[in-house]
Write a protein that holds these residues in place. Structure first.
Motif, short mmCIF file in Angstrom:
data_model
loop_
_atom_site.label_atom_id
_atom_site.label_comp_id
_atom_site.label_asym_id
_atom_site.label_seq_id
_atom_site.Cartn_x
_atom_site.Cartn_y
_atom_site.Cartn_z
N GLN A 3 0.87 -1.08 0.04
CA GLN A 3 0.19 0.21 0.13
C GLN A 3 0.80 1.19 -0.10
O GLN A 3 1.94 1.30 0.77
CB GLN A 3 -0.93 0.06 1.25
CG GLN A 3 -1.97 -1.06 1.26
CD GLN A 3 -3.20 -0.81 2.17
OE1 GLN A 3 -3.74 0.29 2.34
NE2 GLN A 3 -3.35 -1.76 3.03
N PHE A 5 1.42 5.19 0.60
CA PHE A 5 0.84 6.43 1.33
C PHE A 5 1.62 7.53 1.04
O PHE A 5 2.65 7.67 1.19
CB PHE A 5 0.62 6.26 2.89
CG PHE A 5 -0.03 4.94 3.19
CD1 PHE A 5 -1.44 4.75 3.47
CD2 PHE A 5 0.80 3.52 3.74
CE1 PHE A 5 -2.12 3.73 3.83
CE2 PHE A 5 0.06 2.55 4.07
CZ PHE A 5 -1.37 2.35 4.03
N VAL A 7 2.21 11.11 2.00
CA VAL A 7 2.07 12.07 3.23
C VAL A 7 2.79 13.29 3.20
O VAL A 7 3.97 13.10 2.60
CB VAL A 7 2.44 11.09 4.55
CG1 VAL A 7 2.36 11.95 5.74
CG2 VAL A 7 1.82 9.68 4.70
N GLN A 13 -0.58 13.23 7.13
CA GLN A 13 -2.15 13.05 7.55
C GLN A 13 -2.13 11.85 8.57
O GLN A 13 -1.87 10.66 8.36
CB GLN A 13 -2.70 12.63 6.27
CG GLN A 13 -2.70 13.94 5.12
CD GLN A 13 -1.41 13.60 4.20
OE1 GLN A 13 -0.27 13.35 4.92
NE2 GLN A 13 -1.77 13.98 3.00
N ARG A 15 -4.65 9.98 9.76
CA ARG A 15 -5.36 8.87 9.09
C ARG A 15 -4.59 7.95 8.35
O ARG A 15 -4.77 6.63 8.31
CB ARG A 15 -6.76 9.35 8.36
CG ARG A 15 -6.39 9.90 7.15
CD ARG A 15 -7.60 10.42 6.43
NE ARG A 15 -7.34 11.37 5.30
CZ ARG A 15 -6.91 10.46 4.05
NH1 ARG A 15 -6.88 9.29 3.95
NH2 ARG A 15 -6.74 11.22 2.97
N LEU A 16 -3.71 8.37 7.49
CA LEU A 16 -2.67 7.52 6.63
C LEU A 16 -1.70 6.93 7.53
O LEU A 16 -1.32 5.63 7.30
CB LEU A 16 -1.94 8.34 5.60
CG LEU A 16 -3.06 9.09 4.45
CD1 LEU A 16 -2.23 9.79 3.42
CD2 LEU A 16 -3.89 7.92 3.75
N GLN A 19 -3.20 3.80 9.21
CA GLN A 19 -3.44 2.84 8.46
C GLN A 19 -1.84 2.09 8.30
O GLN A 19 -1.83 0.83 8.31
CB GLN A 19 -4.03 3.15 6.91
CG GLN A 19 -5.20 3.65 6.93
CD GLN A 19 -5.85 4.03 5.55
OE1 GLN A 19 -5.48 3.36 4.65
NE2 GLN A 19 -6.21 5.21 5.76
N VAL A 172 5.57 4.50 2.81
CA VAL A 172 5.16 5.90 3.24
C VAL A 172 6.19 6.95 2.60
O VAL A 172 7.19 6.90 2.48
CB VAL A 172 5.32 6.24 4.90
CG1 VAL A 172 5.14 7.41 5.14
CG2 VAL A 172 4.48 5.00 5.53
#
Length: 207
Positions: A3, A5, A7, A13, A15-16, A19, A172
């Motif tokens: 995944q 992300f 940022v 963020q 919320r990211l 996760q 990330v």
């Protein structure tokens, strides 16, 4: 498949990051930015994830892994630090330094150096790293993201994605990081010893 992300480097963020932290809690392997370069990280207490981290990085159990900590109070749970060492640590953290210190019993034996019983620890000066550590609630096991057989760390999340997305569970991204690993200092002897000169200025520690 990892995944991805994206940022914000200064105002991440949450919320990211939440996760990403959940993926790490579940035993995932992630590439995250730091104040030196991108790093491979996993949950401290997950043996299978630590073994996968070593495989992806291409290192054996004699390679020092590092604990990324939020602050010096957290670091003290995993390393034995005297007053002299603490003064040096306080002077150089947060920053792009990794310190080799005697490991406490809190550190699983499989994570410390097999013959020396030492561990690398550092407090990164990166808002995204710090926010992720805060969300996770404990240190992360980490190593500089240098591909096997290469000498330079990767500093672009897009390249990490192209090369490692099938071996990682999360990436990330904050854009480019510095392409220079941390300065490594061994504090286990009577005097600090410079092991590797990197992004952190050794002169800050009198070296």
């Amino acid at each position: 498949m990892a995944q991805f992300f994206e940022v914000h480097p200064d105002n991440p963020q949450l919320r990211l990051l939440k996760q990403a932290a959940q993926i790490l809690h579940k035993g995932g392997l992630a590439a995250i930015p730091t104040d030196s370069s991108y790093a491979l990280v996993c949950h401290l207490d997950d043996k299978a994830a630590a073994e996968q981290l070593r495989r992806v990085r291409g290192v054996d159990d004699r390679h020092h892994l590092t604990l990324l900590c939020r602050d010096l109070s957290e670091l003290a749970s995993y390393a034995m630090v005297d007053n002299r060492q603490y003064r040096l640590l306080k002077h150089a953290t947060p920053g792009a330094y990794t310190f080799i210190l005697p490991a406490t019993k809190e550190v699983p034996r499989r994570l410390s150096h097999p013959s020396r019983r030492t561990i690398g620890l550092r407090v990164p000066d990166c808002r995204v790293t710090q926010a992720l550590l805060e969300e996770l609630g404990q240190p992360l096991l980490a190593t500089t993201l240098i591909p096997p057989g290469e000498d330079e760390p990767l500093n672009e999340a897009s390249e990490i994605r192209a090369r490692f997305e099938h071996q990682l569970q999360a990436i990330v991204c904050i854009g480019a990081c510095p392409r220079e690993p941390t300065t490594v200092v061994d504090l286990t002897g009577p005097e600090p010893e410079l092991v590797r000169s990197g992004r952190g200025d050794p002169a800050v520690l009198g070296l």
